[in-house]
Motif scaffolding. Sequence first.
Motif, PDB file in Angstrom:
ATOM      1  N   LEU A 283     -21.499  29.326 -27.897  1.00 25.77           N
ATOM      2  CA  LEU A 283     -20.804  28.090 -27.517  1.00 25.77           C
ATOM      3  C   LEU A 283     -20.960  26.930 -28.510  1.00 25.77           C
ATOM      4  O   LEU A 283     -19.988  26.245 -28.806  1.00 25.77           O
TER       5      LEU A 283
ATOM      6  N   LYS B 228     -23.703  36.542 -20.087  1.00 20.21           N
ATOM      7  CA  LYS B 228     -23.706  35.076 -20.089  1.00 20.21           C
ATOM      8  C   LYS B 228     -24.492  34.564 -21.305  1.00 20.21           C
ATOM      9  O   LYS B 228     -24.111  33.589 -21.954  1.00 20.21           O
ATOM     10  N   GLU B 229     -25.595  35.247 -21.617  1.00 22.20           N
ATOM     11  CA  GLU B 229     -26.462  34.824 -22.735  1.00 22.20           C
ATOM     12  C   GLU B 229     -25.702  34.870 -24.059  1.00 22.20           C
ATOM     13  O   GLU B 229     -25.790  33.955 -24.860  1.00 22.20           O
ATOM     14  N   ARG B 230     -24.957  35.954 -24.248  1.00 23.05           N
ATOM     15  CA  ARG B 230     -24.226  36.091 -25.519  1.00 23.05           C
ATOM     16  C   ARG B 230     -23.152  35.015 -25.638  1.00 23.05           C
ATOM     17  O   ARG B 230     -22.914  34.464 -26.720  1.00 23.05           O
ATOM     18  N   ILE B 231     -22.498  34.716 -24.531  1.00 27.09           N
ATOM     19  CA  ILE B 231     -21.464  33.664 -24.561  1.00 27.09           C
ATOM     20  C   ILE B 231     -22.127  32.329 -24.875  1.00 27.09           C
ATOM     21  O   ILE B 231     -21.674  31.580 -25.749  1.00 27.09           O
ATOM     22  N   GLU B 232     -23.231  32.033 -24.209  1.00 27.65           N
ATOM     23  CA  GLU B 232     -23.889  30.728 -24.396  1.00 27.65           C
ATOM     24  C   GLU B 232     -24.414  30.554 -25.808  1.00 27.65           C
ATOM     25  O   GLU B 232     -24.443  29.447 -26.343  1.00 27.65           O
ATOM     26  N   LYS B 233     -24.827  31.659 -26.416  1.00 22.04           N
ATOM     27  CA  LYS B 233     -25.316  31.603 -27.795  1.00 22.04           C
ATOM     28  C   LYS B 233     -24.213  31.169 -28.772  1.00 22.04           C
ATOM     29  O   LYS B 233     -24.476  30.501 -29.771  1.00 22.04           O
TER      30      LYS B 233
ATOM     31  N   ILE C  29     -15.691  33.555 -29.916  1.00 22.55           N
ATOM     32  CA  ILE C  29     -15.522  33.875 -28.491  1.00 22.55           C
ATOM     33  C   ILE C  29     -14.411  34.932 -28.326  1.00 22.55           C
ATOM     34  O   ILE C  29     -14.558  35.892 -27.576  1.00 22.55           O
TER      35      ILE C  29
ATOM     36  N   THR D 213     -16.521  26.525 -22.077  1.00 22.16           N
ATOM     37  CA  THR D 213     -17.272  27.481 -21.250  1.00 22.16           C
ATOM     38  C   THR D 213     -17.439  28.838 -21.922  1.00 22.16           C
ATOM     39  O   THR D 213     -18.346  29.592 -21.594  1.00 22.16           O
ATOM     40  N   GLY D 214     -16.528  29.175 -22.833  1.00 22.56           N
ATOM     41  CA  GLY D 214     -16.557  30.495 -23.471  1.00 22.56           C
ATOM     42  C   GLY D 214     -15.941  31.581 -22.592  1.00 22.56           C
ATOM     43  O   GLY D 214     -15.954  32.759 -22.955  1.00 22.56           O
ATOM     44  N   TYR D 215     -15.388  31.183 -21.435  1.00 20.58           N
ATOM     45  CA  TYR D 215     -14.717  32.130 -20.528  1.00 20.58           C
ATOM     46  C   TYR D 215     -13.203  31.891 -20.572  1.00 20.58           C
ATOM     47  O   TYR D 215     -12.759  30.793 -20.958  1.00 20.58           O
TER      48      TYR D 215
END
Length: 367
Positions: free
Chosen positions: A156, A149-154, A133, A279-281
């Motif tokens: 997580l 958002k997709e890249r972050i969720e991938k 992250i 959350t990756g944020y």
Amino acid sequence: MKKNMMSKQLNIKYIVVASVLAAVLLFAARGFFRDLGEKTESDFFKLGTVARVTVWTKDGAESESMISAAAHEAERLERLLSANIAASDIGKVNDPRGKAPIAVSKETYELVERSVAWARETEGAFDPSIGAIVKLWAIGTPAERVPSKERIEKLLPFSDYREIKLHVKDGKYFVNVPHALHLDLGGIAKGYIADRMAALLKSRGASSAVIDLGGNVLVFGPSPKKKGWRIGIQWPFRERGEYFGIYYANDESVVTSGAYERYFTYGGKMYHHIFDAFTGYPAATDLLSATVMAENSADADAVSTALFVMGFEKAKEFLQSHREFEAILCKGDAKSPQLFVTPGAKGNFKAVKGVSEPELLFGGDGD
Ligand code: FAD
Ligand code: MG
């Protein structure tokens, strides 16, 4: 004749009173400003920050060479622990081509183990598996951006400290992480390095020292003033070196985590470098900074990062059940911050003029 005698007596009286006064003042000054011996100071660029080491020595101990040894120690550990160096132990663990158990030094193994223990203790607020992250956002580098958002969720599922496996076999130390899990010890390694530098300075005969690794300060030994070493606590989002208060430290480390250290703004929104692994944020926290005091700097470093991520209420709960740490929490508006302290820190903290004195986080015995 009589007049002469009287003036002589008066003179003697004045001399005696003046001498007594001078002796009292000298005695008081000795108590106020203590003689710590010879002072030597050196600045060098390390760990992406300006490091300053100041030592006091007595009886001709070799201060220049001990500072240079401490700087070498920091360099050795950076080469072992930095996620930015491909050949470091952490770089090797993170190499996607490897991903079998990777043999690392005992020292790296123990710091990863300690990081995982803090991740568990803080329920993942501190999480050394945050590396992918951190790299994706690249905050503080020319490539910083808001990822999709997709890249972050991938990523997580791979920011999860429970996936870090450690074992010792035939006297060798192994770290095993899933493909795409990247370790990042940036939230604890500076503290660990400060601890190692302090141990080295002590072993070489330093009687007092201040090790400042940018937001990560460790002091030991007698200070010039009886109350302790004056450590300025950075006022978030103000010029570096502008403080909201002074903490008087004694044989302890003072470590601050804050959003103001590394961030960028995009579309009017601020994105900082301390992430929420769930959350990756960047952590959505109500704290502007969290300062932690502890005997050793590695633990203070991990806990300051964790408290910042937790936010005020959880941080308060954590501190209440971990009384080995003292803390100063800063929240609210950066223009007029609200300060909170643990009971044990209250007596050693003084807000600057114009800033309200801190509230106690909870009841209890002060020092
Ligand atoms: P802290 O709160 O102590 O830590 C934040 C850092 O920890 C983040 O930058 C990230 O790396 C990591 N992190 C983020 N979220 C979490 C979380 N939830 N849990 C755990 N960790 C988290 N800076 C450079 O610019 N260039 C360099 O080459 C460089 N090399 C370094 C080498 C080493 C060995 C170390 C220890 C640091 C290095 N740094 C370098 C500095 C580093 O990038 C960070 O800025 C620094 O470690 C963060 O310290 P801090 O006090 O700002 O924040
Ligand atoms: Mg930290």
